[in-house]
Design a protein around this motif. Structure first.
Motif, PDB file in Angstrom:
ATOM      1  N   ASN A  58       0.755  -1.207   0.134  1.00  0.00           N
ATOM      2  CA  ASN A  58       0.163   0.107   0.033  1.00  0.00           C
ATOM      3  C   ASN A  58       0.812   1.136   0.020  1.00  0.00           C
ATOM      4  O   ASN A  58       1.498   1.708   1.069  1.00  0.00           O
ATOM      5  N   LYS A 105      -2.166  -2.461   4.659  1.00  0.00           N
ATOM      6  CA  LYS A 105      -3.503  -1.899   5.040  1.00  0.00           C
ATOM      7  C   LYS A 105      -4.789  -2.897   4.764  1.00  0.00           C
ATOM      8  O   LYS A 105      -4.848  -3.105   3.730  1.00  0.00           O
ATOM      9  N   VAL A 141      -3.333  -2.277  10.357  1.00  0.00           N
ATOM     10  CA  VAL A 141      -2.493  -1.206   9.563  1.00  0.00           C
ATOM     11  C   VAL A 141      -1.053  -1.407   9.968  1.00  0.00           C
ATOM     12  O   VAL A 141      -0.972  -1.071  11.381  1.00  0.00           O
ATOM     13  N   SER A 142      -0.232  -1.615   9.224  1.00  0.00           N
ATOM     14  CA  SER A 142       1.213  -2.166   9.784  1.00  0.00           C
ATOM     15  C   SER A 142       1.875  -0.434   9.533  1.00  0.00           C
ATOM     16  O   SER A 142       1.413   0.378   9.082  1.00  0.00           O
ATOM     17  N   PRO A 143       3.074  -0.321  10.411  1.00  0.00           N
ATOM     18  CA  PRO A 143       3.750   0.788  10.491  1.00  0.00           C
ATOM     19  C   PRO A 143       4.007   1.474   9.112  1.00  0.00           C
ATOM     20  O   PRO A 143       4.180   0.442   7.957  1.00  0.00           O
ATOM     21  N   GLU A 144       4.015   2.733   9.193  1.00  0.00           N
ATOM     22  CA  GLU A 144       4.600   3.476   7.993  1.00  0.00           C
ATOM     23  C   GLU A 144       6.308   3.213   7.769  1.00  0.00           C
ATOM     24  O   GLU A 144       6.941   3.691   8.343  1.00  0.00           O
ATOM     25  N   ARG A 188       3.100  -7.933  13.734  1.00  0.00           N
ATOM     26  CA  ARG A 188       4.401  -7.774  14.818  1.00  0.00           C
ATOM     27  C   ARG A 188       3.770  -8.537  15.987  1.00  0.00           C
ATOM     28  O   ARG A 188       2.779  -8.359  16.636  1.00  0.00           O
ATOM     29  N   VAL A 243      13.215   4.945  13.722  1.00  0.00           N
ATOM     30  CA  VAL A 243      12.832   5.127  15.081  1.00  0.00           C
ATOM     31  C   VAL A 243      11.984   6.506  15.283  1.00  0.00           C
ATOM     32  O   VAL A 243      11.662   6.966  13.916  1.00  0.00           O
ATOM     33  N   GLN A 244      11.346   6.631  16.033  1.00  0.00           N
ATOM     34  CA  GLN A 244      10.020   7.853  16.206  1.00  0.00           C
ATOM     35  C   GLN A 244      10.394   8.431  17.353  1.00  0.00           C
ATOM     36  O   GLN A 244      10.550   8.109  18.317  1.00  0.00           O
ATOM     37  N   PRO A 246       9.296   1.657  15.693  1.00  0.00           N
ATOM     38  CA  PRO A 246       7.981   1.032  14.996  1.00  0.00           C
ATOM     39  C   PRO A 246       8.451   0.094  13.962  1.00  0.00           C
ATOM     40  O   PRO A 246       7.631  -0.839  13.555  1.00  0.00           O
ATOM     41  N   ARG A 269       6.544  -5.421  18.036  1.00  0.00           N
ATOM     42  CA  ARG A 269       6.047  -4.007  18.158  1.00  0.00           C
ATOM     43  C   ARG A 269       6.417  -3.702  19.777  1.00  0.00           C
ATOM     44  O   ARG A 269       6.909  -4.312  20.508  1.00  0.00           O
ATOM     45  N   ASN A 306      -5.100   6.265   4.484  1.00  0.00           N
ATOM     46  CA  ASN A 306      -4.168   5.089   4.365  1.00  0.00           C
ATOM     47  C   ASN A 306      -3.791   4.628   5.755  1.00  0.00           C
ATOM     48  O   ASN A 306      -2.885   3.872   6.218  1.00  0.00           O
ATOM     49  N   GLY A 307      -4.606   4.950   6.980  1.00  0.00           N
ATOM     50  CA  GLY A 307      -4.327   4.681   8.200  1.00  0.00           C
ATOM     51  C   GLY A 307      -5.686   4.022   8.840  1.00  0.00           C
ATOM     52  O   GLY A 307      -6.468   3.539   7.997  1.00  0.00           O
ATOM     53  N   ILE A 308      -5.674   3.857  10.275  1.00  0.00           N
ATOM     54  CA  ILE A 308      -6.700   3.092  11.013  1.00  0.00           C
ATOM     55  C   ILE A 308      -7.976   3.805  10.923  1.00  0.00           C
ATOM     56  O   ILE A 308      -9.155   3.149  11.213  1.00  0.00           O
ATOM     57  N   GLN A 320       5.197  12.362  17.918  1.00  0.00           N
ATOM     58  CA  GLN A 320       5.407  11.747  16.710  1.00  0.00           C
ATOM     59  C   GLN A 320       4.279  10.654  16.335  1.00  0.00           C
ATOM     60  O   GLN A 320       4.128  10.172  17.449  1.00  0.00           O
ATOM     61  N   SER A 331       2.132   7.644  13.720  1.00  0.00           N
ATOM     62  CA  SER A 331       2.408   6.810  12.469  1.00  0.00           C
ATOM     63  C   SER A 331       1.280   6.372  12.086  1.00  0.00           C
ATOM     64  O   SER A 331       0.249   6.246  12.860  1.00  0.00           O
ATOM     65  N   PRO A 332       0.557   6.216  10.814  1.00  0.00           N
ATOM     66  CA  PRO A 332      -0.584   5.743  10.282  1.00  0.00           C
ATOM     67  C   PRO A 332      -1.062   4.612  11.076  1.00  0.00           C
ATOM     68  O   PRO A 332      -2.319   4.129  11.042  1.00  0.00           O
ATOM     69  N   ASP A 333      -0.088   3.691  11.728  1.00  0.00           N
ATOM     70  CA  ASP A 333      -0.830   2.463  12.281  1.00  0.00           C
ATOM     71  C   ASP A 333      -1.270   2.881  13.686  1.00  0.00           C
ATOM     72  O   ASP A 333      -1.862   1.861  14.502  1.00  0.00           O
ATOM     73  N   SER A 383       0.456   4.243  16.114  1.00  0.00           N
ATOM     74  CA  SER A 383       1.292   4.489  17.422  1.00  0.00           C
ATOM     75  C   SER A 383       1.969   5.783  17.608  1.00  0.00           C
ATOM     76  O   SER A 383       1.723   6.615  16.470  1.00  0.00           O
ATOM     77  N   GLN A 409       4.309   8.516  20.316  1.00  0.00           N
ATOM     78  CA  GLN A 409       5.391   8.841  21.184  1.00  0.00           C
ATOM     79  C   GLN A 409       5.697  10.244  21.388  1.00  0.00           C
ATOM     80  O   GLN A 409       5.705  10.988  20.454  1.00  0.00           O
ATOM     81  N   TYR A 452      -0.664   3.452  21.831  1.00  0.00           N
ATOM     82  CA  TYR A 452      -1.658   3.259  20.548  1.00  0.00           C
ATOM     83  C   TYR A 452      -2.969   3.974  20.790  1.00  0.00           C
ATOM     84  O   TYR A 452      -3.535   3.992  21.684  1.00  0.00           O
TER      85      TYR A 452
END
Lengths: 411, 445
Positions: free
Chosen positions: A121, A160, A165-168, A199, A340-341, A358, A370, B244-246, B363, B365-367, B369, B371, B397
């Motif tokens: 995706n 997705k 939905v998996s991380p970007e 994950r 990393v985030q 992530p 995860r 594109n996300g949840i 920050q 993410s589309p999943d 998560s 932080q 989350y």
């Protein structure tokens, strides 16, 4: 016009330096819709010096009124013997502008990356090529100018399925050679989306992890970049000290001459010829400085001034090269961290960080994990590097291999 | 109509718009080792956008004429599927009035900053102080081939203070930043409150303990809740990310308790609600976007394209950092609505947990998560606030966290921020009440 501005300042009794940029950029961004941009930009930043004071003004249009504006800022400046105009320096020009058509190259990479739509995706594909002319002229006889061209591509993708939905995954590459292959980037996106589809939480204690070159660029570079600045060291805002023992096998240096890096330059933001600077070799060897902070701290000038026309020069590494004498051996099942985030939430002055990862997996089966939080500080991270992977990769402005690190807290 | 738009139509564009930006910027820095003006000048330029054969083309330039129309049209490439919401013609001018306009010279401002720096340097443990003041005066014009002509003028100013202190082998670093569109920040805001906040944070960092990592009942302050609403939820509700996300598949479904509502608004009557956007950079009137209403996902923030794509009324969330950049869907002032609880009542309910006051960005993410770091926090034990904490991070989350909210306070406030997305930074307001919620807390080793 540039000479007129400099002459006008000189006639008013000031030393002066004019930094100028002309840039053309063509970019394509694909999300749900295409958006393409052709940018034509120019800008001028003037510094004036007199009596140990410095003034600055910028404009997107060349104009002699810059001189009056810079003098008004000069009046506010505090007198300091370090406020001096940079002197001419020998510049060895690097070949930083391979010939290519901006539009053609941008579209070529867009087309190549579109292959990803068949397997993941795709959230964003971005491709951009630019050409810039950067120069400086000053009243002391300094006049440098060069053309720089570069290309960068970015892909954001995930998996997705409903609310699953998996991380970007964000993969990027920048380079100067238009024949550069991005097939490796495509394969990495596919593999990482696959690895992070389902994950699991980490079971058991993790006492060693591997940072991929991308994770090194995202986590280590911002912290190290702040820590090796002479300004930050001088002002007590760096966790590093001159001569501090760091790591017997570690060497870190700043190399502005790597020809395929878009961060390379023949001269720095003050027209000083580029040079390689070692910052860590087992111990802290030195800090990066610009003209002001070298004079202020009575230390060596490293030609590390970094700027745009909108601001006065700061200090920043060009390309950090990170090497370790010991090679990483395969066989162990390490936690591999790739993205990393939250690095910007770190305390840069102390080097303390707490980031999430992530995109991470275990090396043996590339099984995604995860809820990974990595905490530590820059000094412990550098001390904990035990080995380096065989293959070095340039990601943004960091050239490094995978780094095996022990001693960080992983939860 | 602007001549470039007339030319674009003549060249075959089905729609065209032009943004003109003129920003006068001044920034002044006073530190323990330097006083100077790092930014001082005028940024001026245009962004011309055409919709040609169903594709967007942009030309952004400092100076130029009709040749820029050709440049924009030549750059219009793609799959010819762009469809947008069109609006009726309109002429309007919006000039935001300042409550405390700047009447001081730049030298007098420098003197004010020096006094603030000197006051903070009185503490012998303080080794470094950085005081930065900035003032950006915006003049923005928008023209479209629909006949829209919108002029907006406002001034954004701020004061940012960073202090480093050392005691024995411990280093403390504290920060406070306040921005406003209401005038000179050292008159809009209470300087003594800025000083006392910085001093308290330094003291806390020097004396504070590192929390034990784990999931805890926490009370998050408005500043943190605002960042949570922005980072953890708001970004997921920007239509380009939502699809594109949840959140896309959760529209119309409950994801939070009934007492939780989150919105994004073009303006809020608070000093630091700097995401003020009466019209966005596509000339669209701003309206409140109810992201979550009474616990249910209601709608997303859009630009003209995503309004058409989702069949949703335009929201006015298309923003660009400057003439160089294309418009993206961005938040403005994102906030959680207040509730019925009092802060004291919420703290009394916590047996073992934390009270977290001030974030250090974040920050997502589309999943789902998220932080972010915390620079001021305290341990809570048996309903009482105990010792301060050193740098703390929280993560989790979004959906789990929203469901874990157990109380929302009456007290409410808004804080300023600068949000990064796609390489662009725009001013935003983030606000909320105090909330009680179970969240993963990580200590910084």
């Amino acid at each position: 016009m540039l000479d007129k501005v400099i002459s006008k300042a000189k006639n008013l009794g000031f030393s002066a330096e004019l930094f100028y940029v002309k840039r053309r950029e063509f970019s394509v961004r694909i999300e749900r819709q295409y958006s393409s941009k052709d940018l034509f930009e120019e800008g001028y930043g003037l510094r004036v010096f007199k009596e140990g004071k410095m003034g600055f003004a910028f404009s997107t249009r060349p104009s002699e009124s810059l001189v009056e504006d810079a003098i008004s800022a000069w009046k506010v400046s505090e007198e300091d013997e370090a406020n001096q105009i940079p002197l001419p320096s020998k510049v060895n020009y690097l070949p930083l502008a391979k010939e290519f058509d901006l539009r053609e190259v941008t579209l070529k990479y867009v087309e190549t990356l579109r292959e990803l739509y068949d397997s993941v995706n795709v959230i964003t594909i971005h491709s951009e090529a630019y050409e810039s002319t950067v120069g400086l002229i000053n009243t002391e006889g300094l006049h440098v100018e060069e053309r720089r061209k570069g290309i960068s591509v970015v892909v954001m993708a995930n998996s997705k399925e409903g609310t699953n939905v998996s991380p970007e995954i964000v993969e990027y590459k920048s380079f100067r050679d238009p024949s550069t292959d991005v097939g490796d980037l495509i394969e990495e996106v596919k593999a990482k989306v696959d690895a992070t589809k389902n994950r699991e939480k980490i079971k058991g204690k993790v006492d060693a992890l591997i940072l991929t070159p991308k994770a090194v660029a995202e986590l280590v570079f911002p912290l190290l970049s702040h820590a090796v600045s002479r300004e930050n060291q001088f002002r007590g805002k760096s966790p590093l000290r001159q001569g501090m023992q760091v790591n017997e096998g570690l060497k870190v240096f700043d190399d502005p001459t790597l020809q395929d890096s878009v961060y390379s330059r023949s001269f720095d933001g003050e027209g000083q010829g580029s040079r390689i600077n070692v910052v860590i070799d087992k111990e802290v060897k030195g800090f990066l400085s610009n003209w002001f902070w070298a004079l202020k701290s009575k230390s060596e000038h490293t030609a590390s001034a970094s700027r745009s026309y909108l601001t006065t020069p700061g200090i920043s590494p060009s390309n950090l090269v990170i090497e370790h004498k010991d090679l990483l051996e395969s066989g162990e099942n390490y936690l591999v961290v790739d993205q990393v985030q939250g690095v910007h939430t770190s305390n840069f002055d102390t080097g303390e960080f707490s980031v999430t990862a992530p995109v991470a997996w275990f090396s043996k089966d590339m099984k995604g994990v995860r809820d990974v939080i990595i905490t530590g500080n820059l000094v412990d991270l550098l001390r904990g590097i035990e080995a380096e992977g065989k293959e070095r990769k340039l990601v943004d402005n960091v050239l490094s291999g995978e780094l095996l690190i022990r001693g960080l807290h992983v939860s | 109509m602007h001549e470039l738009l007339t030319e674009a139509e003549r060249e075959g564009a089905s729609f065209a718009d032009l943004r003109y930006y003129k920003v006068k910027e001044v920034s002044l820095v006073v530190s323990e080792s330097r006083k100077y003006v790092p930014v001082n000048g005028v940024e001026e330029g245009y962004s011309l956008r055409v919709l040609y054969n169903g594709n967007w083309g942009y030309s952004s330039f400092v100076s130029g004429g009709k040749e820029m129309v050709k440049s924009a049209i030549d750059s219009a490439i793609g799959d010819s599927r762009v469809n947008i919401v069109f609006l009726p013609s309109k002429k309007d001018e919006v000039k935001v009035k300042e409550r405390e306009p700047l009447t001081k010279s730049i030298e007098e401002v420098a003197k004010d900053l020096s006094m603030l720096k000197d006051e903070l340097m009185r503490d012998q443990r303080v080794k470094s102080v950085n005081v930065r003041y900035y003032n950006d005066v915006f003049h923005k014009e928008y023209f479209s081939s629909e006949g829209r002509e919108i002029l907006q003028e406002y001034s954004l100013s701020g004061i940012y203070v960073t202090v480093i202190a050392r005691e024995a082998d411990r280093v403390a670093s504290a920060f406070i930043g306040k921005s406003t569109v209401l005038g000179y920040p050292l008159e809009v805001f209470d300087v003594n409150e800025i000083i006392s906040t910085i001093r308290r944070r330094i003291e806390n960092q020097l004396k504070g303990v590192i929390p034990k990592a784990g999931t805890y009942e926490t009370v998050l302050a408005p500043d943190v809740v605002g960042v949570f609403s922005h980072e953890a939820l708001g970004h997921l509700a920007e239509a380009d990310l939502a699809t594109n996300g949840i959140l896309e598949s959760l529209k119309g479904k409950r994801i939070a308790p009934e007492f939780v509502s989150v919105s994004d608004s073009p303006s809020l009557p608070y000093d630091m609600a700097i995401g003020i956007t009466p019209y966005d950079d596509e000339g669209v009137e701003g309206r409140e976007v109810k992201i979550i209403e009474k616990g249910v996902v209601k709608e997303f923030m859009t630009d003209r394209y995503y309004s058409a794509y989702l069949g949703q009324k335009p929201t006015g969330n298309a923003r660009a950092e400057s003439f160089r950049m294309p418009v993206l869907i961005r938040m403005r002032n994102t906030f959680m609505y207040p509730g019925d609880w009092k802060l004291d009542e919420m703290i009394k309910e916590v047996k073992e947990g934390y009270l977290l006051f001030s974030p250090l960005g974040g920050q997502t993410s589309p999943d789902g998560s998220f932080q972010f770091g915390i620079q001021e926090g305290y341990r809570i034990e048996k309903g009482e606030v105990k010792e301060p904490l050193r740098n703390v991070g929280i993560s989790g989350y979004t959906l789990e966290t929203l469901n874990n909210i157990s109380a929302v306070s009456k007290e409410f406030d808004v804080w300023p921020g600068f949000c990064g997305k796609g390489g662009q930074s725009v001013p935003v307001g983030t606000g909320g009440p105090y909330i009680k919620v179970k969240v993963k807390v990580g200590g910084v080793a």
